[in-house]
Write a protein that holds these residues in place. Structure first.
Motif, PDB file in Angstrom:
ATOM      1  N   LEU A  80       0.834  -1.199   0.000  1.00 39.31           N
ATOM      2  CA  LEU A  80       0.000   0.000   0.000  1.00 39.31           C
ATOM      3  C   LEU A  80       0.870   1.251   0.000  1.00 39.31           C
ATOM      4  N   TRP A 110      -9.840  -3.028   6.736  1.00 40.92           N
ATOM      5  CA  TRP A 110      -9.560  -2.509   5.396  1.00 40.92           C
ATOM      6  C   TRP A 110     -10.771  -2.709   4.489  1.00 40.92           C
ATOM      7  N   PHE A 167     -11.551  -2.219   0.303  1.00 43.28           N
ATOM      8  CA  PHE A 167     -10.955  -1.942  -1.007  1.00 43.28           C
ATOM      9  C   PHE A 167     -12.067  -1.584  -1.982  1.00 43.28           C
ATOM     10  N   VAL A 174      -8.298   2.675  -0.952  1.00 40.62           N
ATOM     11  CA  VAL A 174      -8.453   1.842   0.245  1.00 40.62           C
ATOM     12  C   VAL A 174      -8.887   2.733   1.401  1.00 40.62           C
TER      13      VAL A 174
END
Length: 479
Positions: free
Chosen positions: A268, A286, A288, A334
């Motif tokens: 990332l 997280w 996405f 993200v």
């Protein structure tokens, strides 16, 4: 038990300082941090149970608990059960709000374990509230239970309360481990969010009950303040803070790297990622933002400590949701919630470090080891795999351990059939024990991460050996 490229370096006088005098400030800092965490945990527990006591005490002080016959006794008992249940539901919601104070004191995994344990008692209290109050009113009115239920449900507030009760039953029933495993994660999470709706459905009934929360009473002030506190925490820590953090750091997928079959690292990039404050061993939630992944939030540990511009997580494919992450394209936006967890160097209490990890459990311990301040020979690690294909990030663990003059062991193979042990069959047959692997165990903090049932066997052996609870650190993946 085979040694995985283990090396040992003899500590030098210059690295330790004369007579170990540089040890005192570090040891004192650890003791102070530990005392601070214990005080915070005790205060949180005291606050939770005090809130229950206050709820009951305010009701009793209001004069509403006048028991003159069986009917009034049943009614009062039902009201008390309802007040305790409502208070504990709000405690459960607060435990799930990811409040930093709670996370630093006990860890989010422990908070969620307690959240789950409160589910059944709360449900029993709610059902007891419904039954006892209905019986009390029925006896007072001289009618049967069914007839009284029909009369009570003629009010819209009580219909909403009934809907809330049904939702709560659904949430608790689907939270049972055997049931939960039958649902995809997304379905279970969606059902679990109904607990918030259950609380709101019950609120009008609670506020409209003049006997309990009459306008202008301290009880009403207390309950409204409690609702504002709990749902304010949810709004701030679960919604607002993650949005602010995501916009501030502008995290994107840099690349996806295959580590082993079904295991991959997601590299990332972002802005000022070191200011996330992530410690080695912590995890984040997280999300996405692609068409196939945006609706699924993933709790995944950092597998490397973030620097200013980059971070890394390592994921094992466990289903369709995590499988899609291996196909992420560079540039994918993200969002992040966290970091969370106390599986970090900040919880250490002892001069040495002992690590036992299996499978994908190596990811947080790899970051933990990277972030730990250690002198030569102060770390010993055991990495456990069923077969040689399970060497996730083991080369990096070797490099970090050797750099610190520590010992790294690898243990392969299945456990002995019918045996409750974390050891491989070969190691068990050779008489290997936790103490033989870690001869300095009592001068160490033990960090364990891996499949929960396996990890609990390591913890069991540590406790049986006499290691203090504050020296045992377990990262759970199943809460």
């Amino acid at each position: 038990m085979s040694t995985f490229h283990a090396r040992a370096h003899r500590p030098t006088r210059s690295s330790r300082g004369a007579h170990g005098l540089n040890r005192l400030p570090v040891a004192e800092q650890r003791r102070r941090r530990q005392r601070g965490r214990m005080r915070s945990a005790d205060l949180l527990a005291t606050a939770c149970w005090s809130s229950v006591a206050v709820a009951v005490a305010l009701f009793l002080a209001s004069g509403g608990a006048q028991v003159t016959d069986v009917a009034s006794g049943l009614t009062v008992a039902g009201i008390v059960a309802g007040l305790v249940a409502t208070d504990l539901i709000l405690v459960m919601v607060l435990l799930a709000a990811r409040v930093p104070l709670i996370d630093r004191a006990v860890g989010q995994d422990s908070a969620m374990v307690l959240h789950r344990r409160l589910g059944k008692p709360v449900l029993y209290l709610v059902l007891g509230h419904v039954v006892l109050v209905t019986l009390g009113y029925a006896r007072s009115d001289g009618v049967g239970f069914v007839d009284e239920s029909g009369m009570l449900l003629s009010g819209s507030d009580l219909v909403l309360a009934l809907i809330g009760t049904i939702l709560l039953i659904l949430v608790v029933a689907t939270s049972i481990v055997a049931v939960r495993r039958r649902f995809p994660y997304e379905v279970w999470q969606g059902i679990h969010l109904l607990s918030y709706a259950a609380v709101f459905f019950a609120l009008p009934h609670q506020l409209s009950s003049g006997m309990v929360l009459a306008t202008g009473t301290w009880q009403r002030v207390y309950w409204i303040a409690l609702y504002v506190l709990v749902f304010g925490a949810i709004a701030w820590y679960r919604l607002t803070v993650p949005v602010i953090r995501t916009l501030r750091h502008r995290i994107r997928v840099e690349a996806v790297e295959a580590v082993a079959p079904g295991v991959f690292s997601i590299h990332l990039s972002g802005r000022d990622l070191d200011r996330l404050g992530a410690l080695g061993g912590q995890y984040a939630i997280w999300r996405f933002w692609t068409a196939g992944t945006w609706w699924h939030a993933h709790p995944v540990s950092f597998s490397a400590v973030p620097n200013r511009t980059s971070a890394r997580i390592t994921v094992r494919e466990l289903g369709a949701g995590t499988g899609r992450l291996g196909l992420l394209a560079p540039g994918t936006p993200v969002s992040i919630e966290g970091p969370y967890g106390i599986f970090t160097p900040m919880t250490r209490t002892s001069p040495k470090l002992a690590i036992v990890a299996a499978g994908i459990g190596v990811t947080p311990v790899r970051a933990l080891l990277e972030h730990s301040t250690l002198e030569a020979g102060e770390v010993t690690a055991v990495l456990r795999g069923t077969e040689h294909g399970h060497l996730y990030l083991w080369d990096e663990m070797e490099e970090l351990t050797v750099r610190r003059g520590g010992m790294l062991y690898a243990m392969f193979g299945r456990r002995p059939p019918g045996s409750e042990t974390w050891l491989s069959a070969e190691a068990a047959s050779r008489g290997v024990t936790l103490l033989s692997v870690f001869p300095d165990l009592f001068q160490s903090d033990l960090y364990v991460c891996g499949p929960t049932r396996w990890a609990m066997l390591v913890v069991r052996d540590a406790r049986e050996a006499g290691l203090r609870e504050e020296q045992i650190h377990l990262e759970r993946f199943d809460w």
